[in-house]
Design a protein around this motif. Sequence first.
Motif, PDB file in Angstrom:
ATOM      1  N   GLU A  94       0.825  -1.205   0.000  1.00 40.27           N
ATOM      2  CA  GLU A  94       0.000   0.000   0.000  1.00 40.27           C
ATOM      3  C   GLU A  94       0.860   1.256   0.000  1.00 40.27           C
ATOM      4  OE1 GLU A  94      -0.354  -2.545   2.085  1.00 40.27           O
ATOM      5  OE2 GLU A  94      -2.194  -3.439   1.262  1.00 40.27           O
ATOM      6  N   GLU A  95       1.920   1.266   0.819  1.00 42.42           N
ATOM      7  CA  GLU A  95       2.810   2.418   0.881  1.00 42.42           C
ATOM      8  C   GLU A  95       3.518   2.640  -0.452  1.00 42.42           C
ATOM      9  OE1 GLU A  95       3.983   2.115   5.639  1.00 42.42           O
ATOM     10  OE2 GLU A  95       5.228   1.141   4.110  1.00 42.42           O
ATOM     11  N   THR A  96       3.938   1.540  -1.072  1.00 37.92           N
ATOM     12  CA  THR A  96       4.628   1.640  -2.361  1.00 37.92           C
ATOM     13  C   THR A  96       3.705   2.171  -3.439  1.00 37.92           C
ATOM     14  OG1 THR A  96       6.051  -0.230  -1.755  1.00 37.92           O
ATOM     15  CG2 THR A  96       5.949   0.362  -4.084  1.00 37.92           C
ATOM     16  N   GLU A  97       2.462   1.691  -3.458  1.00 40.68           N
ATOM     17  CA  GLU A  97       1.500   2.174  -4.448  1.00 40.68           C
ATOM     18  C   GLU A  97       1.267   3.677  -4.283  1.00 40.68           C
ATOM     19  OE1 GLU A  97      -0.406   0.432  -7.039  1.00 40.68           O
ATOM     20  OE2 GLU A  97       1.457  -0.654  -6.701  1.00 40.68           O
ATOM     21  N   GLU A  98       1.158   4.115  -3.041  1.00 39.89           N
ATOM     22  CA  GLU A  98       0.943   5.538  -2.772  1.00 39.89           C
ATOM     23  C   GLU A  98       2.136   6.360  -3.256  1.00 39.89           C
ATOM     24  OE1 GLU A  98       0.184   8.559   1.043  1.00 39.89           O
ATOM     25  OE2 GLU A  98       0.133   6.380   1.322  1.00 39.89           O
ATOM     26  N   TRP A  99       3.348   5.850  -2.998  1.00 38.70           N
ATOM     27  CA  TRP A  99       4.560   6.566  -3.404  1.00 38.70           C
ATOM     28  C   TRP A  99       4.676   6.623  -4.930  1.00 38.70           C
ATOM     29  CZ3 TRP A  99       9.019   6.024  -6.201  1.00 38.70           C
ATOM     30  CH2 TRP A  99      10.023   6.979  -5.970  1.00 38.70           C
ATOM     31  N   LEU A 100       4.376   5.517  -5.600  1.00 38.46           N
ATOM     32  CA  LEU A 100       4.463   5.473  -7.060  1.00 38.46           C
ATOM     33  C   LEU A 100       3.452   6.420  -7.701  1.00 38.46           C
ATOM     34  CD1 LEU A 100       4.941   1.631  -7.586  1.00 38.46           C
ATOM     35  CD2 LEU A 100       6.590   3.407  -8.192  1.00 38.46           C
ATOM     36  N   ASN A 101       2.261   6.478  -7.131  1.00 35.59           N
ATOM     37  CA  ASN A 101       1.252   7.400  -7.665  1.00 35.59           C
ATOM     38  C   ASN A 101       1.684   8.850  -7.494  1.00 35.59           C
ATOM     39  OD1 ASN A 101      -0.566   5.396  -8.521  1.00 35.59           O
ATOM     40  ND2 ASN A 101      -1.519   5.269  -6.493  1.00 35.59           N
ATOM     41  N   LYS A 102       2.296   9.146  -6.356  1.00 37.97           N
ATOM     42  CA  LYS A 102       2.744  10.517  -6.073  1.00 37.97           C
ATOM     43  C   LYS A 102       3.901  10.923  -6.981  1.00 37.97           C
ATOM     44  CE  LYS A 102       4.710  13.396  -2.390  1.00 37.97           C
ATOM     45  NZ  LYS A 102       5.198  13.431  -0.988  1.00 37.97           N
ATOM     46  N   ASN A 103       4.743   9.941  -7.352  1.00 41.50           N
ATOM     47  CA  ASN A 103       5.944  10.233  -8.138  1.00 41.50           C
ATOM     48  C   ASN A 103       5.832   9.747  -9.574  1.00 41.50           C
ATOM     49  OD1 ASN A 103       8.169  11.268  -6.069  1.00 41.50           O
ATOM     50  ND2 ASN A 103       6.975   9.665  -5.054  1.00 41.50           N
ATOM     51  N   ASN A 104       4.619   9.700 -10.076  1.00 39.36           N
ATOM     52  CA  ASN A 104       4.370   9.246 -11.450  1.00 39.36           C
ATOM     53  C   ASN A 104       5.234  10.036 -12.445  1.00 39.36           C
ATOM     54  OD1 ASN A 104       3.284   8.376 -13.887  1.00 39.36           O
ATOM     55  ND2 ASN A 104       1.197   8.364 -13.101  1.00 39.36           N
ATOM     56  N   GLY A 105       6.006   9.305 -13.262  1.00 34.73           N
ATOM     57  CA  GLY A 105       6.817   9.935 -14.294  1.00 34.73           C
ATOM     58  C   GLY A 105       8.189  10.392 -13.850  1.00 34.73           C
ATOM     59  N   LEU A 106       8.549  10.123 -12.585  1.00 34.92           N
ATOM     60  CA  LEU A 106       9.837  10.570 -12.055  1.00 34.92           C
ATOM     61  C   LEU A 106      11.001   9.999 -12.860  1.00 34.92           C
ATOM     62  CD1 LEU A 106      11.542  11.827  -9.663  1.00 34.92           C
ATOM     63  CD2 LEU A 106      11.426   9.555  -8.631  1.00 34.92           C
TER      64      LEU A 106
END
Length: 239
Positions: A94-106
């Motif tokens: 869950e934490e990883t999904e949240e981080w990936l969504n926040k940093n989309n396209g990094l």
Amino acid sequence: MQYQTHADFMPSLRNFYLKNGNYRKAANKVLAAWAKSQNQEFFSETQVFQGFNMTHHGENRLPHCFKYDLHDASRLVTQQYNNCCTFLFVGTHEETEEWLNKNNGLIEALHTSTAQPVLRPIIASSTQYTKTHLQQLRMNISNFKVDIAQYEAYFKDTDINLRNYDDTARKMLVSQFHTNNTIAFKNQLNSIKQLTKGKNTQKAIEQAESLELFTDFIKVKLRYIATLQEYLEVSKNLH
């Protein structure tokens, strides 16, 4: 292969470690991989992620993303390209999904590692001098400003509201970093030394925790300055 860490990596690893049980074992495994990456004279590239398994599904939110499967669907997220591997984040599913969504396209640029603050990332090739890359850098700058603002309750940082992305703004950031932040860091470190000598252990621990938070703040600030410098360079080459 060169290795570096994103500003979120160490804080995420610490939080993951504090979960105890099998999560702590997984955190120790990730920490060992990172330690190997920092000692390439003793460990080869094949040994850094030895014993890690890639996830079965790809990742479209981050280019060049390599995700490793840990305990109970938790993940270690890295980005590997241009002969550089960046440790980005580690956490539960869950934490990883949240981080990936926040940093989309990094897209993490390679930063040199020196004793002085890194203020200018290496731009690999002229292919990065594009409007798309410029827009991505502007987005990254905005994200860094949001991250820095989260520390405002702990550390006064008046320059986070700068709206102009130009050389003057960058020089102000560098000047503020070298004067206020460096002095504050040295003062906190000296305070811990004095408390330790006076055997005031509890107060020293509190100061050490504050210094750890301050160090995280400094890391984000450095990445903010470095990204601004890259933005200026890309902008100049597009004109």
